[in-house]
Structures are given as C-alpha cells and as structure tokens.
Design a protein around this motif. Structure first.
Motif, PDB file in Angstrom:
ATOM      1  N   HIS A   1       0.811  -1.209   0.000  1.00  0.00           N
ATOM      2  CA  HIS A   1       0.000   0.000   0.000  1.00  0.00           C
ATOM      3  C   HIS A   1       0.851   1.268   0.000  1.00  0.00           C
ATOM      4  O   HIS A   1       0.478   2.265  -0.627  1.00  0.00           O
ATOM      5  CB  HIS A   1      -0.990  -0.006   1.163  1.00  0.00           C
ATOM      6  CG  HIS A   1      -2.141  -0.916   0.894  1.00  0.00           C
ATOM      7  ND1 HIS A   1      -3.163  -0.578   0.047  1.00  0.00           N
ATOM      8  CD2 HIS A   1      -2.413  -2.166   1.314  1.00  0.00           C
ATOM      9  CE1 HIS A   1      -4.030  -1.569  -0.031  1.00  0.00           C
ATOM     10  NE2 HIS A   1      -3.594  -2.553   0.738  1.00  0.00           N
TER      11      HIS A   1
ATOM     12  N   ARG B   1       0.593   4.140  -2.931  1.00  0.00           N
ATOM     13  CA  ARG B   1       0.296   5.537  -2.594  1.00  0.00           C
ATOM     14  C   ARG B   1       1.410   6.468  -3.070  1.00  0.00           C
ATOM     15  O   ARG B   1       1.143   7.549  -3.601  1.00  0.00           O
ATOM     16  CB  ARG B   1       0.097   5.692  -1.085  1.00  0.00           C
ATOM     17  CG  ARG B   1      -1.229   5.186  -0.585  1.00  0.00           C
ATOM     18  CD  ARG B   1      -1.522   5.652   0.838  1.00  0.00           C
ATOM     19  NE  ARG B   1      -0.401   5.541   1.753  1.00  0.00           N
ATOM     20  CZ  ARG B   1      -0.174   4.500   2.559  1.00  0.00           C
ATOM     21  NH1 ARG B   1      -0.991   3.468   2.548  1.00  0.00           N
ATOM     22  NH2 ARG B   1       0.862   4.494   3.368  1.00  0.00           N
TER      23      ARG B   1
ATOM     24  N   CYS C   1       1.005  14.861   1.873  1.00  0.00           N
ATOM     25  CA  CYS C   1       0.786  13.445   2.149  1.00  0.00           C
ATOM     26  C   CYS C   1       0.413  13.287   3.614  1.00  0.00           C
ATOM     27  O   CYS C   1       0.481  14.230   4.393  1.00  0.00           O
ATOM     28  CB  CYS C   1       2.051  12.636   1.867  1.00  0.00           C
ATOM     29  SG  CYS C   1       2.404  12.460   0.141  1.00  0.00           S
TER      30      CYS C   1
ATOM     31  N   GLU D   1       6.166   9.260   4.310  1.00  0.00           N
ATOM     32  CA  GLU D   1       5.608   9.087   2.970  1.00  0.00           C
ATOM     33  C   GLU D   1       5.912  10.304   2.091  1.00  0.00           C
ATOM     34  O   GLU D   1       6.212  10.158   0.909  1.00  0.00           O
ATOM     35  CB  GLU D   1       4.097   8.870   3.065  1.00  0.00           C
ATOM     36  CG  GLU D   1       3.463   8.497   1.752  1.00  0.00           C
ATOM     37  CD  GLU D   1       2.002   8.126   1.899  1.00  0.00           C
ATOM     38  OE1 GLU D   1       1.263   8.344   0.927  1.00  0.00           O
ATOM     39  OE2 GLU D   1       1.593   7.642   2.971  1.00  0.00           O
TER      40      GLU D   1
END
Length: 175
Positions: free
Chosen positions: A96, A100, A143, A148
């Motif tokens: 994931h 993303r 984000c 991330e």
C-alpha cells in the motif's frame, strides 16, 4: 523553444510533409525514437490533454503509465529498504505504501503547479510574490505523514530525472 514546446506544437501540425521547409513532426518522431519510460511520460504529460485541453487525450496511456510507475516504485522501494518485511502485515503495508507513493508522485509530476498563482509565482491580484508557494510556482507536496512525503519527493525527483534524460536524448535526435 524547449522540447516540450516543440512536442506540443508538433501535435497541432496540419501538415504531414517532411522536407526542407516542414519539420512539424520531428519532435514526435524524436520522442518515439528516444524510447523508454520517458517516452510514455512525455506522451501523457504533453499529448494527452494535460497541457493543452483542446482535445481529449488517450486515458489508457495514463493507466498504463501508472501501472509501470507502480512497478518501478516497488522496485526502488524494495531496493532502498523503505519497509522491513518481517511479517505478512509488513507485506501488506509495503504494498500500500508503494501504491500511494507511485500515485502521489505521478500526480504531482503531471500537475505540481501552485493552485493559487497557477505556477507563475506571482499573486494575480497584488502582483506580489505568491504566499502559498513563496514565488517558486510549485505546490507543496501533501501526504499523510513525513515518511511518505519524503518518499513521494524522492520519486518526483526520479520522474524529473527520467523526463530530463528522455528530453536530452530526443533533442540529440532532433539536432
């Protein structure tokens, strides 16, 4: 005139002749011959309606690019050790995260202009430096978290490097 400008101008060509006076399609040919992921990046960003909204682009190019970019981000994430895989949950988390980061970095690269000043760096009403982007013209990468965000910024720089390398090879073919 930069390569992107030549590429967009080639898309609007009304003449398919190729002689001493007509070189309208040279940029498209150079982009195709330069190959690799950069060719698809160039086609999606400049040809499929992102810059020039006068026509509908080929949305399947964007879908194909996103799939390829997800695979590339996954390779880079694994090789750089973004997530330590120690359990099944870590595999799920990593998958994931890679998706993303790929989606966010590609979206930003395709249109990362500041929304307040439309990428000019100057506020339209006051003719002063845009406060949102501090005059840079680029929007802030947004984000969920700092980890991330840093990965997205890293992948944006990778996309810029791929596009720059592709444009350099295409320009060399144009010369």
């Amino acid at each position: 005139m930069g390569f992107a400008d030549k590429f967009v101008a080639s898309l609007q060509s009304s003449n398919l002749m190729d002689d001493a006076f007509h070189h309208d399609l040279d940029a498209i040919a150079a982009a195709a011959l330069a190959g690799d992921l950069g060719s698809l990046l160039c086609r999606v960003k400049y040809a499929d309606g992102t810059v020039n909204k006068l026509f509908e682009g080929n949305s399947s190019n964007l879908v194909h690019l996103l799939r390829i970019w997800e695979v590339e981000v996954t390779k880079k994430g694994r090789s750089r050790g973004w997530v330590r895989i120690q359990s099944e949950r870590d595999v799920y988390t990593a998958h994931h995260l890679y998706r993303r980061v790929a989606a966010a970095s590609l979206a930003y690269w395709l249109d990362g202009k500041c929304k307040d000043c439309n990428g000019t760096g100057i506020a339209s009403r006051s003719l002063r430096t845009c406060r949102a982007c501090a005059g840079v013209g680029e929007a802030e990468v947004t984000c969920a978290g700092g980890f991330e965000r840093e990965r997205v910024k890293d992948m944006i720089s990778e996309l810029k490097a791929i596009a720059t390398s592709h444009e350099w090879r295409a320009r060399r073919l144009l010369a």
